[in-house]
Design a protein around this motif. Structure first.
Motif, short mmCIF file in Angstrom:
data_model
loop_
_atom_site.label_atom_id
_atom_site.label_comp_id
_atom_site.label_asym_id
_atom_site.label_seq_id
_atom_site.Cartn_x
_atom_site.Cartn_y
_atom_site.Cartn_z
N THR A 80 -35.94 24.95 16.87
CA THR A 80 -36.04 25.04 15.41
C THR A 80 -34.90 25.85 14.82
N GLN A 81 -34.11 26.52 15.65
CA GLN A 81 -32.97 27.29 15.19
C GLN A 81 -31.68 26.63 15.68
N LEU A 82 -30.60 26.86 14.95
CA LEU A 82 -29.33 26.29 15.36
C LEU A 82 -29.00 26.74 16.78
N PRO A 83 -28.73 25.80 17.68
CA PRO A 83 -28.43 26.18 19.06
C PRO A 83 -27.03 26.79 19.16
N GLY A 84 -26.78 27.41 20.30
CA GLY A 84 -25.47 28.03 20.50
C GLY A 84 -24.37 27.05 20.83
N VAL A 85 -24.73 25.78 21.01
CA VAL A 85 -23.74 24.73 21.27
C VAL A 85 -23.92 23.64 20.22
N ARG A 86 -23.00 22.69 20.21
CA ARG A 86 -23.08 21.59 19.25
C ARG A 86 -24.34 20.76 19.51
N TYR A 87 -25.11 20.53 18.46
CA TYR A 87 -26.29 19.68 18.63
C TYR A 87 -25.92 18.24 18.29
N PHE A 89 -28.21 15.64 17.16
CA PHE A 89 -28.86 15.12 15.96
C PHE A 89 -30.01 16.03 15.58
N MET A 90 -30.58 15.74 14.43
CA MET A 90 -31.67 16.55 13.91
C MET A 90 -32.81 15.63 13.47
N VAL A 91 -34.03 16.06 13.69
CA VAL A 91 -35.20 15.34 13.19
C VAL A 91 -36.01 16.30 12.33
N MET A 92 -36.77 15.74 11.40
CA MET A 92 -37.60 16.53 10.51
C MET A 92 -39.06 16.33 10.90
N VAL A 93 -39.76 17.42 11.15
CA VAL A 93 -41.14 17.35 11.63
C VAL A 93 -42.03 18.19 10.75
N LYS A 94 -43.19 17.65 10.41
CA LYS A 94 -44.14 18.39 9.59
C LYS A 94 -44.99 19.29 10.48
N MET A 95 -44.96 20.57 10.15
CA MET A 95 -45.77 21.55 10.87
C MET A 95 -46.63 22.28 9.84
N GLU A 96 -47.94 22.03 9.94
CA GLU A 96 -48.89 22.53 8.94
C GLU A 96 -48.46 21.98 7.58
N PRO A 101 -36.78 21.41 10.25
CA PRO A 101 -35.73 20.72 11.00
C PRO A 101 -35.78 21.10 12.47
N ILE A 102 -35.63 20.12 13.35
CA ILE A 102 -35.55 20.34 14.79
C ILE A 102 -34.18 19.86 15.25
N PHE A 103 -33.42 20.76 15.85
CA PHE A 103 -32.07 20.45 16.32
C PHE A 103 -32.15 20.03 17.79
N VAL A 104 -31.53 18.90 18.10
CA VAL A 104 -31.66 18.30 19.43
C VAL A 104 -30.30 18.22 20.12
#
Length: 236
Positions: A80-87, A89-96, A101-104
């Motif tokens: 859920t936080q920007l990773p230390g390397v290049r991600y 893609f990103m997906v958007m997920v509903k939580m509660e 944003p989820i960085f993959v």
């Protein structure tokens, strides 16, 4: 963290009372896997004492064998936080009540890995991740449609608070023709003889585990029972 409600629980304790009812192979598997935790796994391409199919491609022309893949820390790493390397893609997920944003970060070689497996095997992804998250990741990851079946957390069996993947949901009783690749041995504790261990992936962009694993899995077609290939893997 919020991502823990989305992604598989990769940090569960390894000591599990459920293990007392498993076979000797399961206990041995667990013991060996501890040795693999922080090391590169060497996947043997051949063995000398197996029963070889005379023509494996002819034998399975109509019915492909099955490779079941874990998602998080096996094919990708998500946060859920920007990773230390290049991600990637990103997906958007509903939580509660929030959209997060989820960085993959995809594991190096994942596209080639899936394509190579798809030439010989039925490819299935079985994840303990929630469908809202995992389905979006797989849509972006599998643009060529190699993955023929997807199973999510609601298909897992909960054992002592852990999500366990019952391979019979995918292949029924035909367990000799299927293997599961997962970085968490607890995930395949119901069928430990079918489990192929892989080092957990987080952010090592030089990681080559998938491409090495592809060669090993391709060689598994010479085994009458693919679980014998796992025994060879653990014996080396």
């Amino acid at each position: 963290m919020a991502s823990e409600r989305i992604i598989e629980n990769k940090h569960q304790k390894k000591n599990d009372p459920f293990m007392s009812i498993l076979t000797f192979h399961c206990r041995l598997l667990r013991c060996v896997l501890r040795c693999f935790k922080d090391t590169t796994i060497s996947y043997p391409a051949t063995r000398h004492d197996y029963t070889k199919l005379e023509d494996p491609q002819r034998e399975y022309t109509n019915t492909k064998r099955t490779i079941i893949l874990d998602l998080d820390e096996t094919l990708v790493h998500s946060t859920t936080q920007l990773p230390g390397v290049r991600y990637d893609f990103m997906v958007m997920v509903k939580m509660e009540s929030e959209i997060m944003p989820i960085f993959v970060v995809t594991r190096p070689g994942v596209t080639e890995f899936l394509e190579r497996l798809g030439e010989s095997y039925k490819v299935v992804v079985f994840t303990a991740g929630l469908e809202d998250y995992a389905s979006q990741v797989l849509d972006k990851l599998d643009k060529n449609g190699v993955i023929s079946q997807r199973l999510y957390r609601d298909s897992c069996t909960e054992v002592n608070g852990k999500y366990v993947k019952d391979l019979s949901l995918v292949v029924g009783k035909d367990l000799g023709n299927a293997l599961i690749v997962d970085d968490n041995p607890s995930s395949y504790s119901l069928q430990p003889e079918n489990g192929v261990p892989i080092k957990a992936f987080v952010d090592d962009l030089k990681d080559q585990e998938l491409l090495k694993l592809a060669g090993f899995l391709e060689s598994c077609y010479v085994y009458e029972d693919m679980r014998d290939a796992v025994q060879d893997l653990l014996a080396n």
